[in-house]
Scaffold this active site. Sequence first.
Site, mmCIF file in Angstrom:
data_model
loop_
_atom_site.group_PDB
_atom_site.id
_atom_site.type_symbol
_atom_site.label_atom_id
_atom_site.label_comp_id
_atom_site.label_asym_id
_atom_site.label_seq_id
_atom_site.Cartn_x
_atom_site.Cartn_y
_atom_site.Cartn_z
ATOM 1 C CE LYS A 51 -5.924 11.249 -7.513
ATOM 2 N NZ LYS A 51 -5.243 10.107 -6.902
ATOM 3 C CE1 TYR A 94 -5.786 14.682 -6.285
ATOM 4 C CE2 TYR A 94 -8.094 15.131 -6.781
ATOM 5 C CZ TYR A 94 -7.133 14.371 -6.131
ATOM 6 O OH TYR A 94 -7.510 13.319 -5.338
ATOM 7 C CB ILE A 120 -0.896 0.042 1.259
ATOM 8 C CG1 ILE A 120 -1.688 -1.264 1.405
ATOM 9 C CG2 ILE A 120 -1.850 1.246 1.210
ATOM 10 C CD1 ILE A 120 -2.274 -1.470 2.797
ATOM 11 C CG ASP A 140 10.034 10.625 -3.237
ATOM 12 O OD1 ASP A 140 9.043 10.349 -3.949
ATOM 13 O OD2 ASP A 140 10.503 11.763 -3.131
#
Length: 258
Positions: free
Chosen positions: A156, A152, A10, A60
């Site tokens: 997405k 953003y 995750i 990272d």
Amino acid sequence: MQLKNKKILITGAGSGIGRAIAIELSSHNNQLILCGRNLEKLNETQNLLKQQNAFCCAVDIQSSQDRQLLVQQVSDELGGLDVLINNAGVVHVGSLQEISDHDIEQMMRTNLIAPIQLIRDFLPLLSQSKAPALVNVGSMFGDIAYPLFSIYSATKFGLRGLSDALRRELSSQNIKVIYAAPRATKTGASSSFEKLIKPFGMALDTPEVVARHIVTSIERGKTSIYPKTKEHFFLYVQRLFPKLVDQNVRKKIKNLKV
Ligand SMILES: NC(=O)c1ccc[n+]([C@@H]2O[C@H](COP(=O)([O-])OP(=O)(O)OC[C@H]3O[C@@H](n4cnc5c(N)ncnc54)[C@H](OP(=O)(O)O)[C@@H]3O)[C@@H](O)[C@H]2O)c1
């Protein structure tokens, strides 16, 4: 797909939705790898799990060296991977004229480019699993593009397109590809758009509700996961009557100052 006895990575597991997903999956003998940049936050998540069945990997995901390290650690510690959950993400809001190169690049890299690279890097391990799956955490803004969230939204939309294409591309390898699109959620990320919650009439979920919905939907075999709320209806309005959404959103931002 049952999320039991699985090896699950995750990203962004140190807070918010990623932490809640980790807690949700931390039973049924799953083995978790919690990834994020901040080790302290990952350790906090680890302490909240129902079973001590996780290890933390502070990396990272934008760095190719770090991603190599992550692949190596997953391979060494777990000897394989069944599920990759691309959850890490950043949100910066503002008009296009105001947004800095740093913020644009950080969003594109974290929300879209790094998930693409992570999927590519983990494919050899995933393809050895009996029931492999990729889960990409997108957003309702990946279907309904909002002003002041333009970059953003672009990341997405990209993640959703990537998920659709890979679902078809990887079907012959039996790799399931799942796209989950939460609505606004009360996390660290939501503090970046706090001023817009009221003017845009957003309703916020808790990360726990979002995580439970994602996990149960995966177990029910869903490949696209959307909230069962009024936003689901707006999705169909967007697809069928986009001009109605234009009008509605234009009204909301008319006198808005951010
Ligand atoms: N909150 C919302 O309203 C909302 C709604 C829909 C979808 N989402 C999506 O849900 C996902 C999780 O967001 P959240 O709301 O839970 O926000 P959050 O609490 O800020 O979590 C984001 C996580 O991503 C990690 N991260 C960021 N950059 C990273 C990098 N370069 N490498 C590794 N890890 C990195 C952060 O950990 P470190 O800082 O330790 O690296 C952090 O734990 C995101 O993809 C977001 O776009 C959020």
